[in-house]
Design a protein around this motif. Structure first.
Motif, PDB file in Angstrom:
ATOM      1  N   ASP A   1     -13.561  73.382 -45.045  1.00  0.00           N
ATOM      2  CA  ASP A   1     -13.969  72.672 -46.256  1.00  0.00           C
ATOM      3  C   ASP A   1     -12.819  71.793 -46.767  1.00  0.00           C
ATOM      4  O   ASP A   1     -11.654  72.009 -46.482  1.00  0.00           O
ATOM      5  N   GLY A   2     -13.169  70.826 -47.541  1.00  0.00           N
ATOM      6  CA  GLY A   2     -12.174  69.989 -48.214  1.00  0.00           C
ATOM      7  C   GLY A   2     -11.807  68.734 -47.467  1.00  0.00           C
ATOM      8  O   GLY A   2     -10.932  67.992 -47.900  1.00  0.00           O
ATOM      9  N   ILE A   3     -12.459  68.476 -46.323  1.00  0.00           N
ATOM     10  CA  ILE A   3     -12.177  67.248 -45.591  1.00  0.00           C
ATOM     11  C   ILE A   3     -13.378  66.338 -45.710  1.00  0.00           C
ATOM     12  O   ILE A   3     -14.484  66.712 -45.351  1.00  0.00           O
ATOM     13  N   SER A   4     -13.153  65.131 -46.214  1.00  0.00           N
ATOM     14  CA  SER A   4     -14.255  64.185 -46.353  1.00  0.00           C
ATOM     15  C   SER A   4     -14.186  63.165 -45.251  1.00  0.00           C
ATOM     16  O   SER A   4     -13.163  62.988 -44.611  1.00  0.00           O
TER      17      SER A   4
ATOM     18  N   SER B   1      -5.353  63.103 -48.509  1.00  0.00           N
ATOM     19  CA  SER B   1      -6.549  63.028 -49.362  1.00  0.00           C
ATOM     20  C   SER B   1      -6.234  62.496 -50.761  1.00  0.00           C
ATOM     21  O   SER B   1      -7.142  62.070 -51.473  1.00  0.00           O
ATOM     22  N   GLU B   2      -4.957  62.509 -51.153  1.00  0.00           N
ATOM     23  CA  GLU B   2      -4.576  62.068 -52.494  1.00  0.00           C
ATOM     24  C   GLU B   2      -3.871  60.707 -52.492  1.00  0.00           C
ATOM     25  O   GLU B   2      -3.475  60.224 -53.549  1.00  0.00           O
ATOM     26  N   LEU B   3      -3.699  60.108 -51.313  1.00  0.00           N
ATOM     27  CA  LEU B   3      -3.099  58.771 -51.277  1.00  0.00           C
ATOM     28  C   LEU B   3      -4.019  57.760 -51.949  1.00  0.00           C
ATOM     29  O   LEU B   3      -5.231  57.795 -51.772  1.00  0.00           O
TER      30      LEU B   3
ATOM     31  N   PHE C   1      -2.355  69.553 -39.313  1.00  0.00           N
ATOM     32  CA  PHE C   1      -3.066  68.355 -39.757  1.00  0.00           C
ATOM     33  C   PHE C   1      -3.855  68.634 -41.043  1.00  0.00           C
ATOM     34  O   PHE C   1      -3.870  67.823 -41.961  1.00  0.00           O
ATOM     35  N   LEU C   2      -4.509  69.774 -41.077  1.00  0.00           N
ATOM     36  CA  LEU C   2      -5.327  70.129 -42.230  1.00  0.00           C
ATOM     37  C   LEU C   2      -4.473  70.274 -43.490  1.00  0.00           C
ATOM     38  O   LEU C   2      -4.832  69.768 -44.559  1.00  0.00           O
ATOM     39  N   LYS C   3      -3.319  70.950 -43.346  1.00  0.00           N
ATOM     40  CA  LYS C   3      -2.440  71.138 -44.494  1.00  0.00           C
ATOM     41  C   LYS C   3      -1.971  69.795 -45.054  1.00  0.00           C
ATOM     42  O   LYS C   3      -2.028  69.562 -46.273  1.00  0.00           O
ATOM     43  N   LEU C   4      -1.532  68.885 -44.168  1.00  0.00           N
ATOM     44  CA  LEU C   4      -1.036  67.599 -44.630  1.00  0.00           C
ATOM     45  C   LEU C   4      -2.158  66.703 -45.149  1.00  0.00           C
ATOM     46  O   LEU C   4      -1.954  65.908 -46.075  1.00  0.00           O
TER      47      LEU C   4
ATOM     48  N   LEU D   1      -4.154  63.049 -38.901  1.00  0.00           N
ATOM     49  CA  LEU D   1      -3.847  63.312 -40.301  1.00  0.00           C
ATOM     50  C   LEU D   1      -4.974  62.789 -41.191  1.00  0.00           C
ATOM     51  O   LEU D   1      -5.364  63.428 -42.168  1.00  0.00           O
ATOM     52  N   PHE D   2      -5.507  61.623 -40.839  1.00  0.00           N
ATOM     53  CA  PHE D   2      -6.639  61.071 -41.585  1.00  0.00           C
ATOM     54  C   PHE D   2      -7.889  61.931 -41.402  1.00  0.00           C
ATOM     55  O   PHE D   2      -8.681  62.075 -42.328  1.00  0.00           O
ATOM     56  N   ASN D   3      -8.078  62.475 -40.218  1.00  0.00           N
ATOM     57  CA  ASN D   3      -9.277  63.281 -39.943  1.00  0.00           C
ATOM     58  C   ASN D   3      -8.923  64.472 -39.063  1.00  0.00           C
ATOM     59  O   ASN D   3      -8.990  64.393 -37.838  1.00  0.00           O
ATOM     60  N   PRO D   4      -8.542  65.603 -39.670  1.00  0.00           N
ATOM     61  CA  PRO D   4      -8.185  66.795 -38.884  1.00  0.00           C
ATOM     62  C   PRO D   4      -9.335  67.366 -38.065  1.00  0.00           C
ATOM     63  O   PRO D   4      -9.103  68.172 -37.159  1.00  0.00           O
ATOM     64  N   LYS D   5     -10.572  66.964 -38.363  1.00  0.00           N
ATOM     65  CA  LYS D   5     -11.727  67.462 -37.608  1.00  0.00           C
ATOM     66  C   LYS D   5     -12.049  66.587 -36.405  1.00  0.00           C
ATOM     67  O   LYS D   5     -12.985  66.871 -35.664  1.00  0.00           O
ATOM     68  N   LEU D   6     -11.291  65.529 -36.199  1.00  0.00           N
ATOM     69  CA  LEU D   6     -11.574  64.593 -35.123  1.00  0.00           C
ATOM     70  C   LEU D   6     -11.629  65.285 -33.765  1.00  0.00           C
ATOM     71  O   LEU D   6     -10.707  66.006 -33.382  1.00  0.00           O
ATOM     72  N   SER D   7     -12.706  65.061 -33.036  1.00  0.00           N
ATOM     73  CA  SER D   7     -12.811  65.528 -31.657  1.00  0.00           C
ATOM     74  C   SER D   7     -11.976  64.585 -30.788  1.00  0.00           C
ATOM     75  O   SER D   7     -12.156  63.375 -30.848  1.00  0.00           O
ATOM     76  N   TYR D   8     -11.061  65.142 -30.000  1.00  0.00           N
ATOM     77  CA  TYR D   8     -10.172  64.259 -29.247  1.00  0.00           C
ATOM     78  C   TYR D   8      -9.747  64.858 -27.919  1.00  0.00           C
ATOM     79  O   TYR D   8      -9.809  66.072 -27.700  1.00  0.00           O
ATOM     80  N   THR D   9      -9.319  63.970 -27.032  1.00  0.00           N
ATOM     81  CA  THR D   9      -8.664  64.316 -25.773  1.00  0.00           C
ATOM     82  C   THR D   9      -7.269  63.719 -25.815  1.00  0.00           C
ATOM     83  O   THR D   9      -7.116  62.536 -26.141  1.00  0.00           O
ATOM     84  N   LEU D  10      -6.254  64.517 -25.528  1.00  0.00           N
ATOM     85  CA  LEU D  10      -4.882  64.024 -25.529  1.00  0.00           C
ATOM     86  C   LEU D  10      -4.441  63.773 -24.091  1.00  0.00           C
ATOM     87  O   LEU D  10      -4.351  64.701 -23.285  1.00  0.00           O
ATOM     88  N   LEU D  11      -4.199  62.510 -23.761  1.00  0.00           N
ATOM     89  CA  LEU D  11      -3.686  62.156 -22.440  1.00  0.00           C
ATOM     90  C   LEU D  11      -2.179  62.051 -22.528  1.00  0.00           C
ATOM     91  O   LEU D  11      -1.642  61.348 -23.396  1.00  0.00           O
ATOM     92  N   GLU D  12      -1.493  62.727 -21.647  1.00  0.00           N
ATOM     93  CA  GLU D  12      -0.035  62.682 -21.678  1.00  0.00           C
ATOM     94  C   GLU D  12       0.545  63.024 -20.317  1.00  0.00           C
ATOM     95  O   GLU D  12      -0.075  63.723 -19.516  1.00  0.00           O
ATOM     96  N   LYS D  13       1.721  62.498 -20.084  1.00  0.00           N
ATOM     97  CA  LYS D  13       2.529  62.935 -18.959  1.00  0.00           C
ATOM     98  C   LYS D  13       3.656  63.760 -19.555  1.00  0.00           C
ATOM     99  O   LYS D  13       4.445  63.253 -20.353  1.00  0.00           O
ATOM    100  N   ALA D  14       3.709  65.021 -19.218  1.00  0.00           N
ATOM    101  CA  ALA D  14       4.719  65.895 -19.801  1.00  0.00           C
ATOM    102  C   ALA D  14       5.049  66.995 -18.812  1.00  0.00           C
ATOM    103  O   ALA D  14       4.336  67.215 -17.836  1.00  0.00           O
ATOM    104  N   GLU D  15       6.139  67.682 -19.081  1.00  0.00           N
ATOM    105  CA  GLU D  15       6.490  68.831 -18.260  1.00  0.00           C
ATOM    106  C   GLU D  15       5.417  69.902 -18.401  1.00  0.00           C
ATOM    107  O   GLU D  15       4.729  69.995 -19.425  1.00  0.00           O
TER     108      GLU D  15
END
Length: 314
Positions: free
Chosen positions: A311-314, A136-138, A127-130, A273-287
């Motif tokens: 650094d570098g994320i606004s 950030s340049e869009l 996420f940070l790389k993209l 992608l918009f905010n790589p620092k976002l605190s999140y919980t991922l809910l999913e049904k998966a193997e």
């Protein structure tokens, strides 16, 4: 015979053609695209295409070649018939990958879908790389930038719990998490937040959450479905521009929240992608194994985020 390139790579023959006066064109409906079936309209959702564009831009920048996002190459679900401009990317963003004057003489060299397949990699480093190289340049349109700034002010001044709950066609892509799981998690967390922001395509869900969370609930004005049909697939909706705009704003709001409850979907992925620092919980049904791998990766990412400056994320 057309050879499929490696994912994230461009073949030398194609590179040579681009460097001799071509432009790398990022679009769907190419020879190896799953849409090749072919329906008369590309059936993909907004953020499936958006993430493909992000990958394509990153690829072009990595190779140092001019690029053009062309979501006017075919009929897309976000092509607005009332507009002269048929490339829906241009409704929301400026083209920054090539000088306009160059387009009149350049040859267009289409991406292979394999080169820019919008594969979701749930890693902070990805996420940070993209974010740094592309997001950030869009250059968004002036009206969209104004709306983003208004949202940024509100979410910066309040502690907001975000959640994406997709209830229409999402079950066709991946087994959905039950509504009771979302409600249980929201109930456990919400006391620590000023508001609950919900991004959803289901008008019935808005009604249910409004009764349950009353004045703590916030949501954006949007066209929603009252059945299991995906909003973007409903061709009876004439204003296709608004559909894309609403998706963008919902995604951006998710990215601004103090914490977001996300699912395995493109809009949730794009929020990171918009905010790589976002605190999140991922809910999913998966193997078990892939889910365990993502959990371990998430834990390691959180440690890395705490010990580095990011650094570098606004």
């Amino acid at each position: 015979m057309i050879m499929n390139p490696q994912r994230g790579e461009i073949q030398e023959e194609k590179l040579s053609e681009i460097r001799q006066g071509g432009v790398y064109t990022i679009c769907c409906f190419v020879y190896d695209c799953p849409c090749e079936a072919k329906s008369s309209i590309c059936p993909r959702g907004f953020f499936s295409l958006f993430i493909q564009a992000v990958y394509g831009i990153e690829l072009a920048k990595r190779y140092g070649i001019p690029y053009y996002v062309d979501f006017g190459s075919h009929s897309y679900l976000y092509t607005d018939p009332s507009r002269r401009e048929q490339n829906f990317w241009n409704y929301y963003l400026e083209q920054t990958g090539v000088a306009p004057a160059y387009l009149s003489t350049a040859s267009f060299v289409r991406n292979s879908f394999s080169e820019v397949y919008p594969y979701r990699i749930w890693r902070r480093s990805h996420f940070l790389k993209l974010h740094r190289s592309v997001i950030s340049e869009l250059q968004f349109s002036d009206s969209l930038k104004r709306q983003f700034e208004e949202k940024k002010l509100f979410y910066g001044a309040n502690k907001v719990l975000g959640v994406q709950i997709r209830r229409t066609d999402h079950g066709q892509e991946i087994e959905p998490v039950g509504l009771a799981v979302f409600l249980s998690l929201i109930d456990r967390k919400l006391d620590k937040f000023d508001y609950l922001f919900v991004a959803t395509d289901d008008s019935n869900l808005i009604e249910l959450l409004s009764q349950r969370y009353t004045d703590k609930l916030i949501y954006n004005k949007a066209i929603r479905s009252d059945n299991h049909e995906a909003v973007h697939s409903n061709l009876g909706i004439e204003n296709r521009y608004e559909l894309g705009l609403e998706a963008l704003i919902d995604c951006y709001c998710l990215s601004l929240c103090s914490h977001s409850i996300l699912i395995q979907s493109n809009i949730s992925y794009a929020a990171l992608l918009f905010n790589p620092k976002l605190s999140y919980t991922l809910l999913e049904k998966a193997e078990f194994v892939p889910k365990l791998k993502r959990s371990v990766q998430y834990f390691l990412d959180e440690i890395r985020m705490r010990v580095s400056s990011w650094d570098g994320i606004s």
